[in-house]
Scaffold this active site. Structure first.
Site, PDB file in Angstrom:
ATOM      1  N   LYS A  23      -4.762  -2.946  -4.506  1.00 31.51           N
ATOM      2  CA  LYS A  23      -5.158  -4.872  -5.314  1.00 31.51           C
ATOM      3  C   LYS A  23      -4.872  -6.207  -4.601  1.00 31.51           C
ATOM      4  O   LYS A  23      -6.075  -6.638  -4.404  1.00 31.51           O
ATOM      5  CB  LYS A  23      -4.248  -4.807  -6.659  1.00 31.51           C
ATOM      6  CG  LYS A  23      -4.332  -6.627  -6.835  1.00 31.51           C
ATOM      7  CD  LYS A  23      -3.930  -6.608  -8.299  1.00 31.51           C
ATOM      8  CE  LYS A  23      -2.206  -6.078  -8.895  1.00 31.51           C
ATOM      9  NZ  LYS A  23      -2.031  -7.327  -8.934  1.00 31.51           N
ATOM     10  N   SER A 168       7.373 -14.105   0.457  1.00 31.82           N
ATOM     11  CA  SER A 168       6.422 -14.588  -0.267  1.00 31.82           C
ATOM     12  C   SER A 168       4.991 -14.583   0.592  1.00 31.82           C
ATOM     13  O   SER A 168       4.490 -15.393   1.750  1.00 31.82           O
ATOM     14  CB  SER A 168       5.454 -15.552  -1.263  1.00 31.82           C
ATOM     15  OG  SER A 168       4.709 -15.293  -1.442  1.00 31.82           O
ATOM     16  N   ASP A 316       7.052  -4.939  -5.792  1.00 34.22           N
ATOM     17  CA  ASP A 316       6.421  -4.101  -7.147  1.00 34.22           C
ATOM     18  C   ASP A 316       6.589  -3.116  -7.545  1.00 34.22           C
ATOM     19  O   ASP A 316       6.198  -2.473  -9.182  1.00 34.22           O
ATOM     20  CB  ASP A 316       4.857  -4.916  -6.813  1.00 34.22           C
ATOM     21  CG  ASP A 316       4.209  -6.039  -6.927  1.00 34.22           C
ATOM     22  OD1 ASP A 316       4.352  -6.873  -7.258  1.00 34.22           O
ATOM     23  OD2 ASP A 316       3.236  -5.886  -5.996  1.00 34.22           O
ATOM     24  N   ARG A 393       2.726  -3.407 -14.837  1.00 34.45           N
ATOM     25  CA  ARG A 393       4.137  -2.282 -13.827  1.00 34.45           C
ATOM     26  C   ARG A 393       4.584  -1.857 -14.644  1.00 34.45           C
ATOM     27  O   ARG A 393       5.769  -0.993 -14.428  1.00 34.45           O
ATOM     28  CB  ARG A 393       4.180  -3.033 -12.793  1.00 34.45           C
ATOM     29  CG  ARG A 393       3.230  -3.431 -11.915  1.00 34.45           C
ATOM     30  CD  ARG A 393       3.445  -3.420 -10.657  1.00 34.45           C
ATOM     31  NE  ARG A 393       2.061  -4.451  -9.645  1.00 34.45           N
ATOM     32  CZ  ARG A 393       1.952  -3.746  -9.200  1.00 34.45           C
ATOM     33  NH1 ARG A 393       0.902  -2.048  -9.491  1.00 34.45           N
ATOM     34  NH2 ARG A 393       0.990  -4.204  -8.575  1.00 34.45           N
TER      35      ARG A 393
HETATM   36  C1  S3P Z   1       0.531  -9.815  -3.090  1.00 33.14           C
HETATM   37  C2  S3P Z   1       1.618 -10.476  -3.275  1.00 33.14           C
HETATM   38  C3  S3P Z   1       3.648 -10.132  -3.447  1.00 33.14           C
HETATM   39  C4  S3P Z   1       3.375  -9.484  -4.954  1.00 33.14           C
HETATM   40  C5  S3P Z   1       2.156  -9.190  -5.118  1.00 33.14           C
HETATM   41  C6  S3P Z   1       1.190  -9.321  -4.376  1.00 33.14           C
HETATM   42  C7  S3P Z   1      -0.499 -10.225  -2.236  1.00 33.14           C
HETATM   43  O1  S3P Z   1       3.480 -11.547  -4.433  1.00 33.14           O
HETATM   44  O2  S3P Z   1       4.503  -8.833  -5.540  1.00 33.14           O
HETATM   45  O3  S3P Z   1       1.591  -8.408  -6.169  1.00 33.14           O
HETATM   46  O4  S3P Z   1      -1.330  -9.950  -2.738  1.00 33.14           O
HETATM   47  O5  S3P Z   1      -0.140 -11.210  -1.676  1.00 33.14           O
HETATM   48  P1  S3P Z   1       4.817 -13.047  -3.803  1.00 33.14           P
HETATM   49  O6  S3P Z   1       4.110 -12.839  -2.284  1.00 33.14           O
HETATM   50  O7  S3P Z   1       4.875 -13.581  -4.918  1.00 33.14           O
HETATM   51  O8  S3P Z   1       5.376 -11.637  -3.407  1.00 33.14           O
END
Ligand code: S3P
Length: 440
Positions: A23, A168, A316, A393
């Site tokens: 994703k 993040s 995740d 999830r």
């Molecule tokens: C993601 C980063 C994560 C993850 C999300 C996808 C991404 O979130 O939980 O499902 O593609 O950069 P955070 O950046 O809020 O940790």
């Protein structure tokens, strides 16, 4: 239409299967392909609702995108300054990644934009992105920190050095994408490593990105050159099967072509610390991303204290890991995972509620959970009706607890499983579980 999963107890997982595309990488392939000069071909694209939302946003911004057809997408890039504004609100659906990365990407455009999302996304925190972008000179307004997000054009963004308070990848990526439109250098410093797909893919599009320790830096104004992207299978989707096969006696399953970028493999490390039997086979590089086949066999799991440094690398996967913890002997303690509270649902509260309903001693804490494993029991979970709170999830995590359940599980509100894992009930059933989609 309301939808639910009806999951019969028991089952073991065998054979080999390929879960859908990653994703995170699918979102980024559309975004960077759109900003590039030339035509980008994407294969293995996740045909899930989240990545489709991103695709539709870029179509609304004037980008021609063909597909998806069997995971194949063609993005006709418009160049760094070729997007066209629209009066219409840009709908990110359930996708936090779409909204946060778009905030960065749209902050430096010459037109105004409004980003909206569904009920769940409309509750999620956006200030963590709006604040650093405001420091770059962006004009961004949220509704008290949550969507809708209104972005107005400004004469120019300025590069900044941003020390991220939360680990993040979405915040890091948003600031770096804004950095493409900024004067000078933009640096992000991470408190702990997070997924680095944006950095890798920018490099794949010919952008120079400097990475040293926890710091990522790029110079504004660099143009992107179209490329081709082969999206690996999503380790976050594979995780459900890693746990299911680990807890289901007699299982022996191969997951093919899974992305094993080291910023995403926390789930492998945590499961191995718990005693899981997972082999990484045929490791290879596809595009800029490492890929492997994963062979997982049933194993006796033991409870552990999850090392906090692994948390961002498995963020995740905790809903599925809590199910593994319930099937382990002894206690599992997760700390430092407060971010779970602001995902598609409050994943600490929702998982603890569901596990307790199934008879597991799961104590939520502000930043994690304490699970008393019942690994000695053949049947760890009772049968019950569980609320997924519309979180993909959560729904899949309870579905894969079936091998150790004593009765039927009904999981409600499962339509959003299609955001990340279209076809989950069929694939799970092919692997040896009994998951049926109903309209109840
Ligand atoms: C993601 C980063 C994560 C993850 C999300 C996808 C991404 O979130 O939980 O499902 O593609 O950069 P955070 O950046 O809020 O940790």
């Amino acid at each position: 239409m309301p939808s639910a999963f009806r999951v019969e107890p028991g089952g073991r997982l065998t054979g080999s299967l390929r879960v859908p595309g990653d994703k995170s990488i699918s979102h980024r392939a559309i975004m960077l392909g759109a900003l590039a000069d030339g035509v980008t071909e994407v294969t293995g694209f996740l045909e899930g609702a989240d990545a489709i939302s991103t695709m539709n946003v870029f179509r609304a911004l004037g980008v021609r995108i063909d597909g998806p057809r069997n995971g194949h997408v063609t993005v006709h890039g418009v160049g760094l300054h070729g997007l066209r504004g629209t009066e219409a609100a840009l709908d990110c659906g359930n996708a936090g990644t779409a909204m946060r990365l778009l905030m960065g990407l749209l902050a430096g455009q010459r037109f105004a934009s409004t980003l909206v999302g569904d009920e769940s996304l409309s509750r999620r925190p956006m200030r963590r992105v709006a604040e650093p972008l405001a420091r770059m000179g962006a004009d961004i307004e949220t509704a008290d920190g949550t969507p809708p997000v209104r972005i107005r054009p400004v004469p120019k963004l300025q590069g900044i050095e941003f020390r991220m308070p939360v680990a993040s990848a979405q915040v890091k990526s948003a600031v770096l994408l804004a950095g493409l439109y900024a004067d000078g250098a933009t640096s992000v410093i991470e408190p702990a490593p997070t997924r680095d797909h944006t950095e890798r893919m920018l490099e794949g599009f010919g952008v120079q990105v400097r990475r040293e320790g926890g710091r990522v830096t790029l110079q504004g104004g660099q143009r992107l050159r179209a490329t081709s992207i082969d999206v690996p299978s999503d380790i976050s989707s594979a995780a459900f099967f890693l746990v299911a096969a680990s807890i289901a006696p007699g299982s022996d399953l191969v997951l093919e072509h899974v992305g094993v970028n080291p910023t995403r493999t926390g789930v492998l490390e945590i499961l191995r610390l718990m005693g899981a039997d997972i082999e990484v086979l045929r490791q290879r590089a596809v595009g800029g991303e490492p890929v492997a086949d994963l062979r997982v066999r049933a194993a006796s799991l033991r409870g552990i204290e999850v090392p906090p440094e692994l948390v961002p690398l498995a963020i995740d996967e905790f809903p599925a890991l809590f199910v593994a913890a319930a099937c382990a002997t002894g206690r599992t303690v997760v700390t430092g995972a407060q971010e779970l509270r602001v995902k598609e649902s409050d994943r600490i509260a929702v998982m603890a509620d569901g596990l307790r309903l199934l008879g597991v001693d799961a104590q939520p804490t502000p930043d994690g959970m304490v699970v008393q494993g019942r690994g000695d029991a053949a049947q760890v979970f009772g049968g019950a009706t569980i609320e997924s709170h519309g979180d993909h999830r959560i729904a899949m995590s309870f579905a894969i607890s079936a091998p150790r359940a004593s009765g039927r599980l009904v999981i409600r509100d499962t339509a959003n499983v299609a955001t990340s894992f279209p076809g989950f009930p069929d694939l799970a059933s092919r692997a040896g579980l009994s998951v049926e989609q109903t309209d109840a």
